[in-house]
Motif scaffolding. Structure first.
Motif, short mmCIF file in Angstrom:
data_model
loop_
_atom_site.label_atom_id
_atom_site.label_comp_id
_atom_site.label_asym_id
_atom_site.label_seq_id
_atom_site.Cartn_x
_atom_site.Cartn_y
_atom_site.Cartn_z
N LEU A 199 0.82 -1.22 0.00
CA LEU A 199 0.00 0.00 0.00
C LEU A 199 0.86 1.27 0.00
CD1 LEU A 199 -2.82 -0.98 2.52
CD2 LEU A 199 -3.01 -0.75 0.03
N VAL A 200 1.90 1.28 0.82
CA VAL A 200 2.78 2.45 0.89
C VAL A 200 3.52 2.64 -0.44
CG1 VAL A 200 4.86 3.36 1.99
CG2 VAL A 200 3.06 2.37 3.39
N LYS B 230 2.60 1.68 -3.41
CA LYS B 230 1.63 2.13 -4.42
C LYS B 230 1.32 3.61 -4.25
CE LYS B 230 -1.47 1.28 -7.68
NZ LYS B 230 -1.12 0.83 -9.00
N LYS B 231 1.05 4.02 -3.01
CA LYS B 231 0.68 5.40 -2.74
C LYS B 231 1.83 6.37 -3.02
CE LYS B 231 -1.29 8.30 0.86
NZ LYS B 231 -1.82 8.35 2.22
N GLN B 232 3.07 5.97 -2.72
CA GLN B 232 4.23 6.84 -2.88
C GLN B 232 5.01 6.58 -4.16
OE1 GLN B 232 6.63 6.77 0.69
NE2 GLN B 232 4.88 7.24 2.00
N ASN B 233 4.48 5.72 -5.02
CA ASN B 233 5.11 5.40 -6.30
C ASN B 233 6.56 4.92 -6.11
OD1 ASN B 233 5.01 5.09 -9.07
ND2 ASN B 233 5.87 7.12 -9.43
N HIS C 86 -0.59 -5.44 -8.13
CA HIS C 86 -1.03 -4.07 -7.85
C HIS C 86 -0.31 -3.06 -8.74
CE1 HIS C 86 -2.63 -5.93 -4.18
NE2 HIS C 86 -3.49 -4.94 -4.20
#
Length: 94
Positions: free
Chosen positions: A58-59, A61-64, A81
């Motif tokens: 999740l981190v 993905k969120k922070q690329n 993902h």
């Protein structure tokens, strides 16, 4: 004789130097040494010695961020993902 050189130099000094796009990484908990080495080379590395795989995904993905791991399941989950993943297959930690 040096007028063109000085003019070119002044022009270059007044221009902003573009920053290089360097990748950011999310490092799996078992690869702390690799995280330290990448940081020494100036890379942005996110590393927690204890983080659940789902939270790391999740981190990232969120922070690329690019995930670096030895964990096959984590690599598959990250790829599902649409996260760029580096899956280490040999003992490169040391």
């Amino acid at each position: 004789m040096y007028g063109h050189y000085q003019q070119a130099r002044a022009t270059l000094q007044n221009q902003a130097i573009p920053k290089l796009n360097r990748p950011s990484f999310a490092i799996d908990a078992m690869l702390g040494t690799i995280s330290k080495k990448l940081r020494m080379f100036g890379f942005d590395c996110l590393y927690y010695n204890t983080i659940p795989d789902d939270d790391l995904v999740l981190v990232a993905k969120k922070q690329n961020r690019i995930i670096i791991t030895k964990d096959e399941r984590l690599a598959i989950n990250a790829i599902q993902h649409d996260i760029i993943t580096i899956k280490l297959q040999t003992r490169t930690e040391k």
